[in-house]
Design a protein around this motif. Structure first.
Motif, mmCIF file in Angstrom:
data_model
loop_
_atom_site.group_PDB
_atom_site.id
_atom_site.type_symbol
_atom_site.label_atom_id
_atom_site.label_comp_id
_atom_site.label_asym_id
_atom_site.label_seq_id
_atom_site.Cartn_x
_atom_site.Cartn_y
_atom_site.Cartn_z
ATOM 1 N N PHE A 29 -0.476 -2.955 8.076
ATOM 2 C CA PHE A 29 -0.382 -3.250 6.645
ATOM 3 C C PHE A 29 -1.732 -3.108 5.964
ATOM 4 O O PHE A 29 -1.844 -2.453 4.921
ATOM 5 C CB PHE A 29 0.155 -4.666 6.440
ATOM 6 C CG PHE A 29 0.140 -5.060 5.003
ATOM 7 C CD1 PHE A 29 1.131 -4.623 4.160
ATOM 8 C CD2 PHE A 29 -0.891 -5.817 4.495
ATOM 9 C CE1 PHE A 29 1.102 -4.942 2.823
ATOM 10 C CE2 PHE A 29 -0.931 -6.137 3.160
ATOM 11 C CZ PHE A 29 0.069 -5.704 2.319
ATOM 12 N N ILE A 30 -2.749 -3.726 6.537
ATOM 13 C CA ILE A 30 -4.076 -3.660 5.923
ATOM 14 C C ILE A 30 -4.520 -2.200 5.858
ATOM 15 O O ILE A 30 -5.118 -1.758 4.878
ATOM 16 C CB ILE A 30 -5.092 -4.499 6.723
ATOM 17 C CG1 ILE A 30 -4.592 -5.942 6.876
ATOM 18 C CG2 ILE A 30 -6.458 -4.476 6.063
ATOM 19 C CD1 ILE A 30 -4.698 -6.775 5.657
ATOM 20 N N LYS A 40 -2.615 0.531 5.629
ATOM 21 C CA LYS A 40 -1.914 1.224 4.544
ATOM 22 C C LYS A 40 -2.459 0.772 3.200
ATOM 23 O O LYS A 40 -2.691 1.583 2.304
ATOM 24 C CB LYS A 40 -0.412 0.917 4.611
ATOM 25 C CG LYS A 40 0.348 1.765 5.596
ATOM 26 C CD LYS A 40 1.798 1.928 5.144
ATOM 27 C CE LYS A 40 2.546 2.904 6.015
ATOM 28 N NZ LYS A 40 3.019 2.345 7.272
ATOM 29 N N PHE A 41 -2.673 -0.531 3.086
ATOM 30 C CA PHE A 41 -3.178 -1.054 1.816
ATOM 31 C C PHE A 41 -4.482 -0.362 1.441
ATOM 32 O O PHE A 41 -4.666 0.067 0.303
ATOM 33 C CB PHE A 41 -3.381 -2.565 1.921
ATOM 34 C CG PHE A 41 -3.872 -3.183 0.663
ATOM 35 C CD1 PHE A 41 -2.980 -3.574 -0.307
ATOM 36 C CD2 PHE A 41 -5.222 -3.356 0.435
ATOM 37 C CE1 PHE A 41 -3.421 -4.106 -1.493
ATOM 38 C CE2 PHE A 41 -5.680 -3.894 -0.749
ATOM 39 C CZ PHE A 41 -4.780 -4.273 -1.710
ATOM 40 N N GLY A 42 -5.367 -0.261 2.412
ATOM 41 C CA GLY A 42 -6.674 0.341 2.147
ATOM 42 C C GLY A 42 -6.558 1.777 1.673
ATOM 43 O O GLY A 42 -7.132 2.143 0.639
ATOM 44 N N PHE A 87 -3.976 3.391 0.461
ATOM 45 C CA PHE A 87 -3.242 3.529 -0.800
ATOM 46 C C PHE A 87 -4.128 3.102 -1.976
ATOM 47 O O PHE A 87 -4.133 3.746 -3.030
ATOM 48 C CB PHE A 87 -1.950 2.704 -0.774
ATOM 49 C CG PHE A 87 -0.899 3.239 0.183
ATOM 50 C CD1 PHE A 87 -1.112 4.417 0.884
ATOM 51 C CD2 PHE A 87 0.296 2.578 0.380
ATOM 52 C CE1 PHE A 87 -0.162 4.911 1.766
ATOM 53 C CE2 PHE A 87 1.253 3.066 1.262
ATOM 54 C CZ PHE A 87 1.019 4.228 1.948
ATOM 55 N N ALA A 88 -4.856 1.993 -1.793
ATOM 56 C CA ALA A 88 -5.712 1.527 -2.888
ATOM 57 C C ALA A 88 -6.772 2.584 -3.203
ATOM 58 O O ALA A 88 -7.033 2.883 -4.373
ATOM 59 C CB ALA A 88 -6.370 0.200 -2.520
ATOM 60 N N ASP A 94 -7.093 4.611 -6.731
ATOM 61 C CA ASP A 94 -8.352 4.509 -7.456
ATOM 62 C C ASP A 94 -8.891 5.899 -7.805
ATOM 63 O O ASP A 94 -9.571 6.076 -8.812
ATOM 64 C CB ASP A 94 -9.359 3.732 -6.606
ATOM 65 C CG ASP A 94 -10.506 3.216 -7.456
ATOM 66 O OD1 ASP A 94 -10.264 2.983 -8.654
ATOM 67 O OD2 ASP A 94 -11.606 3.046 -6.929
ATOM 68 N N ILE A 149 -4.533 -10.347 10.267
ATOM 69 C CA ILE A 149 -4.779 -11.656 9.657
ATOM 70 C C ILE A 149 -6.235 -11.796 9.232
ATOM 71 O O ILE A 149 -6.524 -12.306 8.150
ATOM 72 C CB ILE A 149 -4.361 -12.772 10.629
ATOM 73 C CG1 ILE A 149 -2.849 -12.697 10.860
ATOM 74 C CG2 ILE A 149 -4.732 -14.131 10.073
ATOM 75 C CD1 ILE A 149 -2.329 -13.608 11.922
ATOM 76 N N PRO A 153 -8.945 -9.264 8.860
ATOM 77 C CA PRO A 153 -9.510 -7.910 8.926
ATOM 78 C C PRO A 153 -10.957 -7.820 8.437
ATOM 79 O O PRO A 153 -11.574 -6.772 8.571
ATOM 80 C CB PRO A 153 -8.589 -7.105 8.008
ATOM 81 C CG PRO A 153 -8.143 -8.100 6.998
ATOM 82 C CD PRO A 153 -8.070 -9.427 7.702
ATOM 83 N N GLN A 154 -11.469 -8.905 7.869
ATOM 84 C CA GLN A 154 -12.741 -8.802 7.175
ATOM 85 C C GLN A 154 -13.873 -8.236 8.043
ATOM 86 O O GLN A 154 -14.615 -7.363 7.598
ATOM 87 C CB GLN A 154 -13.134 -10.147 6.567
ATOM 88 C CG GLN A 154 -14.291 -10.061 5.590
ATOM 89 C CD GLN A 154 -13.993 -9.150 4.408
ATOM 90 O OE1 GLN A 154 -12.868 -9.065 3.960
ATOM 91 N NE2 GLN A 154 -14.999 -8.442 3.913
ATOM 92 N N LEU A 159 -13.478 -4.588 8.264
ATOM 93 C CA LEU A 159 -13.662 -4.008 6.927
ATOM 94 C C LEU A 159 -15.146 -3.939 6.590
ATOM 95 O O LEU A 159 -15.630 -2.950 6.040
ATOM 96 C CB LEU A 159 -12.924 -4.834 5.881
ATOM 97 C CG LEU A 159 -11.399 -4.697 5.867
ATOM 98 C CD1 LEU A 159 -10.768 -5.741 4.960
ATOM 99 C CD2 LEU A 159 -10.997 -3.314 5.391
ATOM 100 N N ASN A 214 -17.088 -0.543 5.902
ATOM 101 C CA ASN A 214 -17.721 -0.407 4.587
ATOM 102 C C ASN A 214 -19.222 -0.200 4.711
ATOM 103 O O ASN A 214 -19.824 0.531 3.925
ATOM 104 C CB ASN A 214 -17.435 -1.636 3.727
ATOM 105 C CG ASN A 214 -16.017 -1.636 3.201
ATOM 106 O OD1 ASN A 214 -15.433 -0.577 2.986
ATOM 107 N ND2 ASN A 214 -15.452 -2.807 3.016
#
Lengths: 515, 519
Positions: B427-428, B430-432, B434-435, B439, B502, B504-505, B508, B512
């Motif tokens: 999920f995370i 896909k979210f990344g 897609f966002a 953008d 749960i 992911p930070q 990430l 990043n």
């Protein structure tokens, strides 16, 4: 404001309960049920304790607020809090769970899945239901919104009727489709918030204040609304509901239709309207149209059903039409009425499905109305509860659903006379199909094979009495819930910049709730 | 910019090599050579333990080295190798996943007659020889040097900043894989057919890549990404050499990531290969190939975005839609996962198309998340067996939830993650992506991606339905108890899937902070 983490505690208790239940030995089915019930009751007690501290006149939008950064890279935090609307829905969930556990005491016996599994799933679902109503971070809301699917999926798929697998998959797919469109909008919202403020956020309060471009609003609104319209469900996204309801255990159906589906209408009120005010008023005529069609379509199809559970599902669809109508006429009475109606519908659905479940258990699990006749001769108590449930469903004055339905209609009349006028006819059909079920199954000559039917036992009566009591008490005295709902609804109205139409007749405001 | 002058310059300069920066690659290559020598000189009995020590030692040493290099951002070998943040992240991920893959390849308890590989690859399938070798308990250790060369190729592939070096890395990575695919102990004809198909199509795509490189050299006068980028930004008019060259290079790379219409090898290779090899290559090659694709598109042809973006849009949409739709019809779980990997490649491409820092970091996250889930899923497949070997037909999984609830639950977790359900790493991921895509203005692409996710959710959910909602029957496979190797892989896959869902930070932050590609 107390800093005690009430909402987290509320969510954690059932979760711990489910873990305890899962790790009980398989042979101790009775113990599993007792433990599950105990945890559900503790949660209910905690809810009451929390609700007593809720200050209806507080200026803060949310109370019992907690905030903890979760995934800072995406502006996501664990943030919970309730306003009046959230509070009554959390209370609805925590009230119905112990009732469902008690009523479904034997539901999972001799089933494909294990007994403890069923009760553990109910408790997990309770955690998620509390979370979804309490989340004040849109992402967190989405997580709970989607995660709720999983326990329900298993509850239908493992403990359901003959076509359980079909119904479970249909339910899952419909909901996933809706959820993924919401996800697309959610990401869009995040990107928009990043473009406006410089750093993306999911914090509800920050998103409400955003001045989103009207075109973007319209697109984003659609994703959210679609998910909620599938969940609620509104016509024409409703076709999963009758299958899911018909294949579920009564308890599952109660939680599914009584509480889970409210997330759809709750979401419209909490998220669609305040975050996308322009889009909401743009789409309002369409939504009102869908709601009206739903009211009549649901009622009309319900008239033709011979399967009780399917009938109740279609009737719910009709009622969801009323709830959505109340939300999208943008009057404070209409919206307050919708929230009351959500609670009332939760209670009447619970009463109907549980009573029907008790009835079916006594006759080879047949849900067909044609298999029953004259039940009130052998099981008068059951018939009595069935009557209360039916009357609650048709919104008899003096019962809580009347308060909700009446307020919704009043709110509709205030805004669009003709919409209110059309919707009012829905009540007539509702009365027709509800009374028809009662007449056919409960009155008349006793059907063959029903002569040995036992009346309700102590456990079953214990489960039904609180619902009936709440239905009647809140029907005569709705002030406790209206007092907490009204400030929240007023805030929604202020946020979307809507005001009630000036009444042409000064006495148009009921019960002192008009502005 | 006289091409000939440039070429001369490149010819006569001895490229300075920063040995410490490429040490992880050198370690693997060195150990791979030792590993070949072990095959030649060590006694038969001793080979396996020696090889295992060498392989895991090399992987760990290389990984430790990558970690110590983590702050390094340098270009070496005359601009041919870029050791930058994204390269190091991908190298680290490849090494970890390769180690997990190696554990699966080392597993010897799940198959009663030995490991996952043919007793003697040269013996004809079904022949008397083969029976003899199997009966005598022969097994092959040649897989280990092949494995090490392949991993070394991958590490180089993600760091190559030069078309020729990239081609070399591509071949070093791929050739051993072609062999490994054909060495299954069971269903050997299927395995050999898969190997041949993979090899032939792979050779084709390599030729495309090479031809494209030649055309680009014709256009830019260099194969170095920095040079090419300068040449691209210097040109104003359309240039056929450039565009055809880009297209051909992309064909070569899209083949490796299994994008439609270059995906035809995927189902056969995934199904025919020994499951341990499928697990290894489906995860690491995906990372390596996306790393190379990103570098080519972002560094060399970043200035050409308007030209390649439409093509990538079409390929991404085709990949997502075709992968998802065909996966729905599959009845073999390995083939289903193969088509699912096609669809997933499409989702990752959505992030690639974003062409932004967010796009890059979200693709890195997605690749790592996907890698762990996939390797876990294939590890589970390798232990669900019946008398004829792995029970990959989905009908044999019916009722597994009742027979082996823990295994089925883990599979369900992996499926939910593939489907992109919240609280899982998928999920995370896909979210990344897609966002990042929204953008950068690719809103419609994301909408297509969302629709494809819905379709894909259907076949992932079907596995769960089959396992949990059907009754076990006489055909239902059983779960064998594996050694610690496979258990570790499954546990690692499941743990990472949940943790990245749960919390992911940390990852990430890592992706990043990796920053951009160097040129």
């Amino acid at each position: 404001m107390s800093s005690f983490p009430w909402l987290t505690l509320l969510g954690v208790v059932p979760l711990v309960g489910s873990l305890v239940v899962v790790f009980l030995p398989k042979a101790k089915a009775l113990l599993a049920k007792q433990v599950a019930l105990a945890f559900a009751i503790v949660t209910l007690v905690l809810t009451v304790a929390m609700a007593l501290q809720f200050q209806a006149d507080s200026t803060a939008q949310f109370q019992f607020v907690e905030q903890q950064s979760w995934i800072p890279a995406f502006g996501i935090s664990y943030a919970v809090g309730v306003d009046g609307i959230g509070l009554v829905l959390v209370a609805l969930a925590t009230t119905l769970v112990p009732i469902v556990i008690l009523a479904g005491w034997k539901d999972a016996d001799n089933e494909r899945g294990s007994v403890k599994g069923y009760f553990a799933l109910i408790l997990v679902l309770e955690t998620l239901m509390i979370g979804v109503f309490a989340a004040t971070d849109v992402f967190l809301f989405y997580v709970f919104f989607e995660a709720m699917l999983i326990p329900v999926y298993f509850m239908i798929g493992r403990y359901g009727g003959p076509q359980r697998s079909y119904a479970a998959v249909k339910f899952l797919l419909y909901s996933l489709v809706g959820g993924l469109f919401m996800l697309a909008s959610l990401i869009g919202l995040y990107v928009v918030s990043a473009q406006i403020t410089g750093h993306g956020t999911f914090d509800y309060a920050s998103l409400v204040g955003l001045d989103i471009d009207p075109f973007a609003q319209k697109l984003l609104f659609l994703g959210f609304f679609f998910a909620f319209a599938v969940k609620a469900p509104l016509w024409p996204f409703h076709t999963w509901l009758p299958d899911a309801a018909a294949q579920s255990k009564p308890g599952t159906a109660v939680l599914l239709i009584g509480v889970l589906d409210k997330v759809g209408t709750f979401g419209m009120l909490r998220y669609c309207l305040p975050i996308f005010p322009d889009a909401s008023s743009f789409y309002a005529p369409i939504v009102i149209g869908m709601a009206l069609i739903g009211i009549f379509y649901g009622a009309y199809v319900a008239l033709g059903q011979n399967d009780m559970k399917r009938l109740f599902a279609y009737s719910s669809m009709s009622h969801f039409g009323f709830i959505a109508l109340g939300i999208f006429v943008f009057t404070s009475i209409g919206q307050s009425g919708s929230v009351v109606y959500m609670v009332a519908h939760g209670l009447s659905t619970a009463a109907l499905f549980l009573t029907a479940g008790f009835l079916m258990q006594r006759n080879k699990n047949s849900a067909l109305i044609s298999d029953y006749s004259g039940v009130n001769k052998v099981a008068p108590v059951l018939a009595g509860f069935f009557l209360i449930a039916s009357l609650s469903s048709l919104a008899l004055p003096g019962l809580v659903s009347f308060v909700g339905e009446f307020m919704v209609l009043l709110g509709s009349f205030q805004r669009y006379m003709w919409v209110g006028a059309i919707a009012t006819f829905g009540i007539v059909i509702t009365a027709a199909y509800v009374l028809r079920v009662y007449q056919k199954s409960m009155t008349g000559p006793l059907a063959d094979g029903l002569s040995g039917m036992k009346d309700l036992g102590g456990r079953e009566i214990t489960a039904l009495v609180p619902i009936a009591a709440l239905t009647i008490v809140l029907g005569f005295f709705p002030a406790p819930i209206l007092n907490v709902i009204n400030p929240a609804v007023d805030r929604v109205m202020t946020t979307i910049g809507a005001s009630d139409p000036a009444p042409t007749v000064p006495s148009a405001s009921v019960e002192g709730n008009g502005q | 910019m006289n091409p000939i002058a440039v070429a001369d310059k490149a010819l006569f300069e001895i490229p300075p090599l920063d040995y410490s920066a490429i040490a992880p690659i050198l370690i693997l290559l060195g150990v791979a050579v030792v590993s070949v020598l072990v095959e030649a000189f060590a006694p038969k009995r001793a080979r396996r333990p020696i090889q295992l020590v060498l392989v895991f030692g090399a992987l760990i040493a290389a990984f430790v080295d990558v970690v110590t290099l983590s702050g390094l951002r340098t270009i070496t070998a005359s601009g041919s190798i870029a050791i930058d943040g994204p390269a190091l992240v991908m190298q680290g991920a490849i090494l970890i996943l390769a180690a997990l893959g190696a554990m699966l390849m080392a597993e010897r308890l799940v198959d009663p007659s030995g490991d996952a590989f043919a007793a003697r690859a040269s013996a004809l399938p079904g022949s008397e020889d083969e029976k003899q070798f199997t009966a005598r308990g022969y097994f092959q250790t040649e897989v280990w040097p092949l494995f090490l060369f392949s991993v070394a190729g991958m590490l180089l592939f993600v760091a190559a900043s030069d078309l020729l070096l990239m081609f070399v890395a591509l071949e070093v990575m791929s050739l051993p894989l072609y062999l490994l695919v054909g060495m299954a102990r069971r269903r050997r004809l299927l395995s050999q057919e898969a190997s041949l198909k993979y090899f032939l199509l792979g050779a084709f795509s390599s030729a495309f890549f090479l031809y494209g490189s030649a055309l680009i050299y014709g256009f830019a006068g260099s194969v170095n990404f920095g040079w090419i980028a300068d040449a691209v930004s210097g040109k104003t008019g359309q240039n056929a050499l450039l565009l055809i060259g880009v297209a051909m290079i992309l064909v070569g790379l899209l083949f490796k990531i299994a994008a439609v219409p270059f995906h035809q090898w995927t189902p056969d290779a995934y199904q025919g290969a020994p499951t341990a090899v499928t697990a290894f290559m489906s995860t690491t090659v995906k990372i390596a190939a996306f790393g190379a694709l990103l570098r080519v598109l972002y560094v060399a042809f970043g200035g050409l975005r308007l030209d390649w973006a439409p093509m990538m849009w079409i390929v991404a949409i085709l990949t997502m839609v075709v992968g998802s739709v065909i996966a729905v019809t599959q009845s073999d779980i390995k083939r289903m996962l193969a088509y699912s990997s096609v669809a997933q490649a499409g989702f990752i491409m959505v992030g690639v198309i974003a062409t932004s820092a967010a796009g890059l970091s979200s693709v890195l996250f997605y690749l790592i998340a996907y890698g762990f889930t996939t390797i876990g899923a294939f590890a589970v497949i390798s232990i669900v067996r019946d008398s004829s070997g792995e029970a990959t037909h989905l009908s044999k999984w019916s009722g597994l939830g009742k027979k082996s609830p823990v295994t089925a639950t883990v599979v369900a977790l992996f499926m939910l993650s593939f489907a992109g359900i919240p609280l899982t790493s998928g999920f995370i991921g896909k979210f990344g992506v897609f966002a990042a895509a929204i953008d950068s203005g690719a809103t419609w692409l994301v909408i297509v991606a969302v629709v494809a996710s819905v379709v894909s959710a259907f076949f992932y959910a079907r596995v769960i339905v089959i396992m949990f909602f059907s009754e076990p029957n006489e055909n239902t496979a059983s779960v064998v108890v594996p050694s610690a190797f496979t258990t570790i892989v499954i546990a690692a896959g499941a743990t990472v899937t949940v943790v990245l869902g749960i919390l992911p930070q940390p990852l990430l932050d890592l992706v990043n902070n990796a920053g951009l590609f160097l040129r």
